[in-house]
Write an enzyme that holds these catalytic residues in place. Structure first.
Site, PDB file in Angstrom:
ATOM      1  CD  GLN A  11      -7.492  67.423  59.408  1.00  0.00           C
ATOM      2  OE1 GLN A  11      -7.937  67.745  58.314  1.00  0.00           O
ATOM      3  NE2 GLN A  11      -8.284  67.050  60.397  1.00  0.00           N
ATOM      4  CE1 TYR A 126      -8.577  63.851  70.174  1.00  0.00           C
ATOM      5  CE2 TYR A 126     -10.557  65.164  70.498  1.00  0.00           C
ATOM      6  CZ  TYR A 126      -9.268  65.034  70.012  1.00  0.00           C
ATOM      7  OH  TYR A 126      -8.685  66.094  69.365  1.00  0.00           O
TER       8      TYR A 126
HETATM    9  N1  LIG Z   1      -9.281  66.804  63.850  1.00  0.00           N
HETATM   10  C1  LIG Z   1     -10.096  67.545  64.596  1.00  0.00           C
HETATM   11  O1  LIG Z   1     -11.290  67.737  64.267  1.00  0.00           O
HETATM   12  C2  LIG Z   1      -9.576  68.205  65.846  1.00  0.00           C
HETATM   13  C3  LIG Z   1     -10.482  68.929  66.652  1.00  0.00           C
HETATM   14  C4  LIG Z   1      -9.996  69.553  67.800  1.00  0.00           C
HETATM   15  C5  LIG Z   1      -8.654  69.455  68.134  1.00  0.00           C
HETATM   16  N2  LIG Z   1      -7.815  68.727  67.356  1.00  0.00           N
HETATM   17  C6  LIG Z   1      -6.398  68.627  67.754  1.00  0.00           C
HETATM   18  O2  LIG Z   1      -5.618  69.253  66.745  1.00  0.00           O
HETATM   19  C7  LIG Z   1      -4.338  68.601  66.638  1.00  0.00           C
HETATM   20  C8  LIG Z   1      -4.078  68.253  65.189  1.00  0.00           C
HETATM   21  O3  LIG Z   1      -5.138  67.405  64.725  1.00  0.00           O
HETATM   22  P1  LIG Z   1      -5.128  66.815  63.247  1.00  0.00           P
HETATM   23  O4  LIG Z   1      -6.534  66.782  62.805  1.00  0.00           O
HETATM   24  O5  LIG Z   1      -4.089  67.482  62.430  1.00  0.00           O
HETATM   25  O6  LIG Z   1      -4.682  65.315  63.568  1.00  0.00           O
HETATM   26  P2  LIG Z   1      -4.181  64.168  62.582  1.00  0.00           P
HETATM   27  O7  LIG Z   1      -4.411  64.565  61.168  1.00  0.00           O
HETATM   28  O8  LIG Z   1      -4.779  62.908  63.092  1.00  0.00           O
HETATM   29  O9  LIG Z   1      -2.598  64.170  62.835  1.00  0.00           O
HETATM   30  C9  LIG Z   1      -2.045  63.740  64.045  1.00  0.00           C
HETATM   31  C10 LIG Z   1      -0.672  63.217  63.733  1.00  0.00           C
HETATM   32  O10 LIG Z   1      -0.091  62.748  64.959  1.00  0.00           O
HETATM   33  C11 LIG Z   1       0.539  61.524  64.687  1.00  0.00           C
HETATM   34  N3  LIG Z   1       0.700  60.699  65.873  1.00  0.00           N
HETATM   35  C12 LIG Z   1      -0.199  59.844  66.433  1.00  0.00           C
HETATM   36  N4  LIG Z   1       0.356  59.201  67.463  1.00  0.00           N
HETATM   37  C13 LIG Z   1       1.619  59.658  67.588  1.00  0.00           C
HETATM   38  C14 LIG Z   1       2.709  59.355  68.455  1.00  0.00           C
HETATM   39  N5  LIG Z   1       2.604  58.433  69.433  1.00  0.00           N
HETATM   40  N6  LIG Z   1       3.877  60.011  68.287  1.00  0.00           N
HETATM   41  C15 LIG Z   1       4.015  60.921  67.303  1.00  0.00           C
HETATM   42  N7  LIG Z   1       3.047  61.239  66.439  1.00  0.00           N
HETATM   43  C16 LIG Z   1       1.850  60.611  66.571  1.00  0.00           C
HETATM   44  C17 LIG Z   1      -0.372  60.857  63.677  1.00  0.00           C
HETATM   45  O11 LIG Z   1       0.272  59.792  63.027  1.00  0.00           O
HETATM   46  P3  LIG Z   1      -0.648  58.551  62.497  1.00  0.00           P
HETATM   47  O12 LIG Z   1      -1.588  59.131  61.499  1.00  0.00           O
HETATM   48  O13 LIG Z   1       0.372  57.623  61.931  1.00  0.00           O
HETATM   49  O14 LIG Z   1      -1.356  58.024  63.716  1.00  0.00           O
HETATM   50  C18 LIG Z   1      -0.675  62.039  62.755  1.00  0.00           C
HETATM   51  O15 LIG Z   1       0.314  62.206  61.767  1.00  0.00           O
HETATM   52  C19 LIG Z   1      -4.419  67.411  67.594  1.00  0.00           C
HETATM   53  O16 LIG Z   1      -3.800  67.754  68.801  1.00  0.00           O
HETATM   54  C20 LIG Z   1      -5.900  67.200  67.835  1.00  0.00           C
HETATM   55  O17 LIG Z   1      -6.156  66.620  69.104  1.00  0.00           O
HETATM   56  C21 LIG Z   1      -8.229  68.119  66.207  1.00  0.00           C
END
Ligand SMILES: NC(=O)c1ccc[n+]([C@@H]2O[C@H](COP(=O)([O-])OP(=O)(O)OC[C@H]3O[C@@H](n4cnc5c(N)ncnc54)[C@H](OP(=O)(O)O)[C@@H]3O)[C@@H](O)[C@H]2O)c1
Length: 284
Positions: A11, A126
């Site tokens: 996202q 996490y």
């Molecule tokens: N979501 C939240 O509420 C939240 C809160 C605080 C911080 N964050 C941080 O913000 C960042 C973005 O979050 P987001 O919500 O955009 O996450 P997301 O929608 O889950 O996207 C993460 C992406 O990383 C990919 N990924 C997973 N394992 C991987 C690997 N080994 N190599 C390469 N790519 C990989 C995933 O692919 P798959 O879908 O195929 O696994 C997905 O496309 C992350 O660092 C997260 O920790 C998120």
């Protein structure tokens, strides 16, 4: 400027790519199929080949409850994966931005966590693995951005706004936790700020969320109000709504460093919810 974005199908990565392209930068998105960040050889090969000026590292294992069952796998993605990227960035002189989380904090009290806080005490797998990612970045690189964000929502991907909208269509009553305090973060707004930051040399740890503090209950009520859904929303405690992973009760993040360094803060979270739901209704 050429910028490589990891997790570009997620996202946040999706919106970061859009923002970079809007500003005329060369944006190169990668996800697990092309560059599995746990594979150091693949990371080295892709980064050497693309040779970006900067990396915005959004890829992560983000399923917080599922992470409790797979601690080693999650550590490999969030800590080792981040280390792999940091090592290549250091070797090739690439600017690195690591996206981290409020869950690195233990979450007691009612104060706002400082950007340069040293008292980390993550409550769940996490959070621990994201913290280890921070340690890798700080240890390996001298020039880095670590940006902690929280309660992320956007048009692309699974998130709380989408879950509430879906539940609201089928349920008359929903119980939502009302004793965890934090700030929602809209990926569209955040992407603007992340690109503002990566254009500078103002390195360090930052917090970036939409303005204002609420509970998940407040967040849900606002979503239903904005979407015009008539759902009875019942406030409950974390104890009444047990989840596999423990979450901090206090995720209030200080964002003073943003303004101190001349960056424009994000709009109020209620305004962000309104614009996100409008964007979803308009097909993204
Ligand atoms: N979501 C939240 O509420 C939240 C809160 C605080 C911080 N964050 C941080 O913000 C960042 C973005 O979050 P987001 O919500 O955009 O996450 P997301 O929608 O889950 O996207 C993460 C992406 O990383 C990919 N990924 C997973 N394992 C991987 C690997 N080994 N190599 C390469 N790519 C990989 C995933 O692919 P798959 O879908 O195929 O696994 C997905 O496309 C992350 O660092 C997260 O920790 C998120």
């Amino acid at each position: 400027m050429k910028i490589l974005v990891t997790g570009s199908k997620g996202q946040l990565g999706f919106d970061v790519i859009n923002e970079l392209e809007k500003r005329g930068y060369t944006a190169r998105g990668t996800d697990v199929e092309e560059m599995d960040i746990t594979d150091s050889a693949a990371v080295k090969e892709v980064l050497s080949d693309v040779s970006p000026d900067a990396v915005i590292h959004c890829a992560a294992w983000t399923a917080v409850d599922l992470a409790e069952d797979e601690p080693e796998k999650v550590m490999t993605v969030n800590a080792l994966g981040t280390k792999n990227i940091a090592l290549v960035c250091e070797a090739l002189g690439i600017k690195m931005m690591y996206i981290s989380t409020d869950y690195v904090f233990g979450g007691g009290g009612t104060h706002f966590w400082d950007e340069d806080e040293s008292g980390f005490a993550p409550l769940n797998v996490y959070g621990r693995t994201k913290y280890e990612g921070e340690v890798a970045v700080k240890t390996i690189l001298e020039k880095y951005f670590i940006v902690r964000i929280s309660w992320v929502f956007g048009v692309n991907g699974k998130n709380f706004v989408k879950t509430m909208l879906n539940l609201g269509k089928t349920r008359e009553e929903i119980s939502v936790v009302n004793d965890q305090f934090g700030s929602p973060t809209y990926t569209y707004d955040l992407s603007r700020l992340l690109v503002d930051m990566i254009e500078t040399e103002k390195y360090g740890c930052y917090h970036a969320t939409n303005e204002g503090v609420c509970t998940w209950y407040d967040f849900a009520v606002e979503i239903f109000k904005t979407a015009g859904l008539n759902v009875k929303t019942v406030p409950v405690t974390s104890g009444q709504y047990p989840a596999k992973a423990k979450r901090p009760s206090n995720s209030r993040l200080s964002k003073e460093k943003l303004t101190r360094n001349g960056f424009t803060p994000l709009p109020a979270w209620q305004d962000a919810v309104k614009r996100c739901i409008e964007a979803m209704n308009n097909g993204g």
